[in-house]
Design a protein around this motif. Structure first.
Motif, PDB file in Angstrom:
ATOM      1  N   VAL A 213      11.916 -48.797  36.436  1.00  0.00           N
ATOM      2  CA  VAL A 213      10.719 -48.705  37.316  1.00  0.00           C
ATOM      3  C   VAL A 213       9.688 -49.846  36.648  1.00  0.00           C
ATOM      4  CG1 VAL A 213      11.066 -46.220  37.638  1.00  0.00           C
ATOM      5  CG2 VAL A 213       9.824 -46.726  35.671  1.00  0.00           C
ATOM      6  N   SER A 214       8.607 -50.063  37.424  1.00  0.00           N
ATOM      7  CA  SER A 214       7.681 -50.830  37.228  1.00  0.00           C
ATOM      8  C   SER A 214       6.264 -50.186  37.488  1.00  0.00           C
ATOM      9  CB  SER A 214       7.816 -52.215  37.863  1.00  0.00           C
ATOM     10  OG  SER A 214       6.744 -53.101  37.613  1.00  0.00           O
ATOM     11  N   GLY A 215       5.519 -49.947  36.348  1.00  0.00           N
ATOM     12  CA  GLY A 215       4.247 -49.481  36.582  1.00  0.00           C
ATOM     13  C   GLY A 215       4.156 -47.970  36.869  1.00  0.00           C
ATOM     14  N   PRO A 216       3.143 -47.447  36.872  1.00  0.00           N
ATOM     15  CA  PRO A 216       3.187 -45.820  37.262  1.00  0.00           C
ATOM     16  C   PRO A 216       3.533 -45.352  38.588  1.00  0.00           C
ATOM     17  CG  PRO A 216       0.816 -46.855  37.592  1.00  0.00           C
ATOM     18  CD  PRO A 216       1.771 -47.911  37.054  1.00  0.00           C
ATOM     19  N   GLY A 217       4.284 -44.249  38.635  1.00  0.00           N
ATOM     20  CA  GLY A 217       4.697 -43.800  39.906  1.00  0.00           C
ATOM     21  C   GLY A 217       3.655 -43.334  41.011  1.00  0.00           C
ATOM     22  N   PRO A 218       4.063 -42.980  42.166  1.00  0.00           N
ATOM     23  CA  PRO A 218       5.488 -42.897  42.522  1.00  0.00           C
ATOM     24  C   PRO A 218       5.878 -44.459  42.895  1.00  0.00           C
ATOM     25  CG  PRO A 218       4.127 -42.125  44.354  1.00  0.00           C
ATOM     26  CD  PRO A 218       3.309 -42.122  43.068  1.00  0.00           C
ATOM     27  N   TRP A 219       7.300 -44.527  42.980  1.00  0.00           N
ATOM     28  CA  TRP A 219       7.740 -45.961  43.201  1.00  0.00           C
ATOM     29  C   TRP A 219       8.766 -45.809  44.522  1.00  0.00           C
ATOM     30  CZ3 TRP A 219       8.294 -42.797  39.143  1.00  0.00           C
ATOM     31  CH2 TRP A 219       7.629 -42.981  37.752  1.00  0.00           C
ATOM     32  N   ARG A 220       8.667 -47.109  44.924  1.00  0.00           N
ATOM     33  CA  ARG A 220       9.289 -47.330  46.247  1.00  0.00           C
ATOM     34  C   ARG A 220      10.711 -47.886  45.836  1.00  0.00           C
ATOM     35  NH1 ARG A 220       7.997 -47.549  51.618  1.00  0.00           N
ATOM     36  NH2 ARG A 220       9.140 -48.774  52.973  1.00  0.00           N
ATOM     37  N   HIS A 250       7.687 -50.215  42.053  1.00  0.00           N
ATOM     38  CA  HIS A 250       8.880 -50.364  42.894  1.00  0.00           C
ATOM     39  C   HIS A 250      10.042 -49.753  41.681  1.00  0.00           C
ATOM     40  CE1 HIS A 250       8.439 -52.382  46.753  1.00  0.00           C
ATOM     41  NE2 HIS A 250       7.066 -52.504  45.995  1.00  0.00           N
ATOM     42  N   ALA A 251      10.945 -49.406  42.225  1.00  0.00           N
ATOM     43  CA  ALA A 251      12.119 -49.134  41.320  1.00  0.00           C
ATOM     44  C   ALA A 251      13.546 -49.559  41.888  1.00  0.00           C
ATOM     45  CB  ALA A 251      12.036 -47.445  41.086  1.00  0.00           C
ATOM     46  N   ILE A 252      14.404 -49.497  40.967  1.00  0.00           N
ATOM     47  CA  ILE A 252      15.806 -49.802  41.483  1.00  0.00           C
ATOM     48  C   ILE A 252      16.859 -49.046  40.341  1.00  0.00           C
ATOM     49  CG2 ILE A 252      16.011 -51.694  39.989  1.00  0.00           C
ATOM     50  CD1 ILE A 252      17.757 -53.028  41.920  1.00  0.00           C
ATOM     51  N   PRO A 253      18.058 -48.325  41.067  1.00  0.00           N
ATOM     52  CA  PRO A 253      18.772 -47.712  40.329  1.00  0.00           C
ATOM     53  C   PRO A 253      19.371 -48.534  39.153  1.00  0.00           C
ATOM     54  CG  PRO A 253      19.099 -47.123  42.698  1.00  0.00           C
ATOM     55  CD  PRO A 253      18.431 -48.271  42.545  1.00  0.00           C
ATOM     56  N   ILE A 254      19.706 -47.788  38.057  1.00  0.00           N
ATOM     57  CA  ILE A 254      20.366 -48.705  36.896  1.00  0.00           C
ATOM     58  C   ILE A 254      21.430 -47.775  36.128  1.00  0.00           C
ATOM     59  CG2 ILE A 254      18.585 -48.074  35.325  1.00  0.00           C
ATOM     60  CD1 ILE A 254      18.780 -51.197  34.246  1.00  0.00           C
ATOM     61  N   ALA A 255      22.242 -48.325  35.532  1.00  0.00           N
ATOM     62  CA  ALA A 255      23.348 -47.746  34.911  1.00  0.00           C
ATOM     63  C   ALA A 255      23.175 -48.097  33.208  1.00  0.00           C
ATOM     64  CB  ALA A 255      24.845 -48.093  35.228  1.00  0.00           C
ATOM     65  N   ALA A 264      10.469 -54.695  34.745  1.00  0.00           N
ATOM     66  CA  ALA A 264      10.441 -53.185  34.348  1.00  0.00           C
ATOM     67  C   ALA A 264       9.670 -52.821  33.311  1.00  0.00           C
ATOM     68  CB  ALA A 264      11.940 -52.882  34.250  1.00  0.00           C
ATOM     69  N   THR A 265       9.071 -51.768  33.276  1.00  0.00           N
ATOM     70  CA  THR A 265       8.296 -51.099  32.252  1.00  0.00           C
ATOM     71  C   THR A 265       9.128 -49.899  31.556  1.00  0.00           C
ATOM     72  OG1 THR A 265       6.966 -49.787  33.790  1.00  0.00           O
ATOM     73  CG2 THR A 265       6.116 -51.946  33.274  1.00  0.00           C
ATOM     74  N   ALA A 266       9.879 -49.179  32.239  1.00  0.00           N
ATOM     75  CA  ALA A 266      10.595 -48.282  31.861  1.00  0.00           C
ATOM     76  C   ALA A 266      11.877 -47.849  32.502  1.00  0.00           C
ATOM     77  CB  ALA A 266       9.571 -47.008  31.709  1.00  0.00           C
ATOM     78  N   VAL A 267      12.489 -46.900  32.003  1.00  0.00           N
ATOM     79  CA  VAL A 267      13.809 -46.441  32.476  1.00  0.00           C
ATOM     80  C   VAL A 267      13.456 -44.922  32.834  1.00  0.00           C
ATOM     81  CG1 VAL A 267      16.101 -45.732  32.623  1.00  0.00           C
ATOM     82  CG2 VAL A 267      15.600 -48.276  31.884  1.00  0.00           C
ATOM     83  N   LEU A 268      13.699 -44.271  33.846  1.00  0.00           N
ATOM     84  CA  LEU A 268      13.164 -42.924  34.529  1.00  0.00           C
ATOM     85  C   LEU A 268      14.799 -42.291  34.408  1.00  0.00           C
ATOM     86  CD1 LEU A 268      11.351 -40.688  35.200  1.00  0.00           C
ATOM     87  CD2 LEU A 268      11.761 -41.210  37.526  1.00  0.00           C
ATOM     88  N   ARG A 269      15.047 -41.170  33.714  1.00  0.00           N
ATOM     89  CA  ARG A 269      16.375 -40.702  33.817  1.00  0.00           C
ATOM     90  C   ARG A 269      16.652 -40.021  35.018  1.00  0.00           C
ATOM     91  NH1 ARG A 269      17.184 -37.770  27.908  1.00  0.00           N
ATOM     92  NH2 ARG A 269      16.152 -39.467  26.377  1.00  0.00           N
ATOM     93  N   SER A 270      17.886 -40.016  35.319  1.00  0.00           N
ATOM     94  CA  SER A 270      18.105 -39.592  36.722  1.00  0.00           C
ATOM     95  C   SER A 270      17.780 -38.089  36.926  1.00  0.00           C
ATOM     96  CB  SER A 270      19.822 -39.649  37.079  1.00  0.00           C
ATOM     97  OG  SER A 270      20.495 -39.048  35.966  1.00  0.00           O
TER      98      SER A 270
END
Length: 583
Positions: A213-220, A250-255, A264-270
């Protein structure tokens, strides 16, 4: 002569330095005490008689050459008889031992079970139907008369710690290091520090499955360019490098393990995110709480930076070290080669399978020594069994190319004990010939050539183990460039009787005590011919002359499998050794 007549400091024979302390003897000699010990081992140091005031002859200086050592009559703390006559009290180690006899009388006795080499033992003694040793008087066994074997001992039985130091210093150091593939370096010792060849990790990495994710949410959640707009947007997988910058909001799925995209500023757990459909067909990611910067991102260089020292020279190459080296960019490692040992098991009476029969016994040392050596990081092929023949033994030792030849049995002065005559025939330099330790005192160490040595172990199994940890292990440790283990001591959980003059090696197991913490409990079945005690042991306790009371802290020698040293080996064809019955 009773044990009480021996000098407590030296425990030497009547023709030795009886009546003087070690410090007094050292004061009369000049030079390095280590060299003095070597001279004593080779019977080149002066041997003085007991002063007339003590009932002996006038002081006399005698030099006993190695060639005539077998003929030097002596009655030392290493009892006559040519073999490892055990000093094993009958009294129990533990008061709650159901087999305790309650007998606290000192005895010198011979174990009732068979040894690996009957040649290296004293005269036969009877045992009772229960298998207990028959006691002897303090004066020890009577000397045999007539032709044949006569009780003789080496002129220079050394204190246990001195013998270990000589073995450790017998070689100046390990051979030149070698460079090998990572897997081949397992069990060896690093010859140079292990420095990182890259940052670890080498890029920002996702620590969890979820969304970058990039920045504060919510994210598109947008579809990357070049991908279909219908369905869920594809994510970033491990092994793939994202090409686009992640825009703010914005956000994008990541493994897990995937490279985090720029921006990206952080990773949000699924499990912490919720995706909702939008009226315009898009998707938005919501989180119950903000994702702080850096959350679940392993930043580049978090573990190390390129050039950082990961491990020092001298570190043991364990499986974890191999993995670390691979992660740090290594394909090869420079380490010291494993020492090469050859085991020669001597004795016509030994069987390699089946039950003992017709006066023959099973070989216990061949199956024991090879895996023990492998656990120490030593290359050792399957043990060779040799008949009791002087020429056969001479040819085997002369033709061996191993760094260390290890023999079992034949180190005393019996009619078929060929080790000493063979060493004279080879022109070997004897460094240690007898050690004041029970069991195992007829052990020896000899230099066959500048970089080749022989360790002669007694034939009785536990006595051979004593020789292994006393002489072979320190020598092989130096050859492998392995540092000595940190000194380890623990209090005794029960008293241990000691030999009046000699060190004793006793198997112990660890026991937790509510008051004293970790304690060492001495085990029964510790006679020279017995392996039952050490099979259940965690370590070997070094018991000083005279014994030790409960609560006394003693030096402990941890067994290779207890100390975590067994790396780089598994039984099978690749090591040249297979457990009996596993084929």
């Amino acid at each position: 002569m009773t044990y009480g007549e021996f000098d407590d400091d030296f425990g030497e024979e009547p023709d030795g330095m009886v009546g003087r302390t070690r410090s007094e003897a050292a004061g009369e000699a000049s030079g390095d005490p280590f060299e003095e010990a070597l001279a004593l081992a080779n019977a080149t140091a002066p041997v003085r008689g007991r002063p007339a005031a003590e009932g002996g002859a006038e002081p006399l200086t005698v030099r006993v050459p190695y060639a005539t050592r077998e003929t030097a009559a002596a009655h030392s703390s290493t009892t006559g008889g040519g073999g490892d006559i055990p000093y094993t009290p009958d009294d129990p180690f533990s008061l709650d031992d159901p087999a305790a006899s309650g007998n606290s009388t000192w005895r010198s006795s011979r174990p009732s079970c068979s040894s690996n080499s009957s040649r290296s033992s004293g005269p036969d003694r009877s045992s009772d139907p229960a298998g207990r040793e028959s006691p002897e008087t303090l004066e020890g066994p009577a000397a045999p008369t007539g032709p044949g074997h006569h009780p003789t001992v080496a002129a220079g039985a050394l204190p246990w710690h001195t013998a270990r130091e000589i073995a450790e210093r017998a070689v100046p150091g390990p051979p030149a290091p070698e460079t090998s593939a990572l897997g081949d370096a397992l069990g060896r010792t690093l010859a140079a520090p292990l420095a990182a060849l890259t940052d670890l990790p080498s890029f920002d990495t996702s620590a969890m499955d979820g969304w970058a994710v990039s920045g504060p949410g919510p994210w598109r959640l947008d579809h990357p360019s070049g991908t279909a707009e219908d369905g869920a947007p594809p994510g970033i997988l491990a092994g793939h490098s994202p090409a686009e910058v992640l825009r703010d909001g914005h956000a994008i799925p990541i493994a897990t393990g995937a490279r985090v995209p720029s921006g990206a500023t952080a990773v949000l757990r699924s499990e912490h995110g919720e995706v909702r459909e939008l009226s315009d067909g898009g998707r938005r990611l919501y989180a119950p709480r903000p994702a702080p910067p850096g959350q679940d991102i392993r930043p580049r260089g978090q573990e190390c930076r390129r050039g950082d020292q990961l491990l020092p020279a001298g570190a043991l190459v364990t499986p974890a070290v191999v993995g670390l080296a691979a992660a740090a960019g290594y394909d090869e490692l420079t380490a010291y080669p494993r020492p090469r040992a050859e085991v020669l098991v001597l004795g016509d009476e030994l069987l390699d399978h089946g039950l003992p029969q017709e006066g023959r016994i099973r070989d216990a040392l061949g199956p024991l020594l090879a895996p023990w050596l492998h656990a120490l990081g030593v290359e050792a092929a399957a043990p060779r069994r040799l008949a009791d023949d002087a020429d056969t033994l001479y040819a085997a030792i002369a033709q061996s190319t191993a760094d260390v030849v290890i023999t079992t049995g034949g180190t005393a002065s019996g009619p078929v004990d060929h080790v000493h005559p063979t060493l004279r025939r080879l022109g070997a330099e004897v460094l240690v010939d007898g050690v004041a330790v029970r069991p195992g005192h007829p052990m020896l160490l000899a230099r066959l050539a500048p970089h080749r040595h022989l360790v002669g172990l007694p034939g009785n199994p536990l006595a051979a183990v004593s020789g292994l940890v006393t002489l072979a292990e320190p020598l092989l440790r130096t050859l492998a460039a392995r540092p000595p283990g940190a000194p380890f001591r623990a209090p005794l959980a029960a008293p241990v009787h000691g030999h009046p003059q000699d060190t004793r090696i006793v198997p112990v197991t660890y026991r937790e005590d509510d008051r004293h913490g970790l304690m060492a409990m001495p085990l029964r079945f510790h006679g020279p011919a017995m392996l039952r005690g050490i099979a259940a042991a965690d370590a070997l306790a070094v018991v000083p002359p005279g014994g030790a009371e409960r609560g006394t802290e003693l030096e402990l020698l941890e067994l290779p499998w207890s100390a975590g040293l067994s790396v780089g080996w598994s039984p099978g064809p690749s090591t040249g050794w297979t457990a009996p019955g596993s084929a």
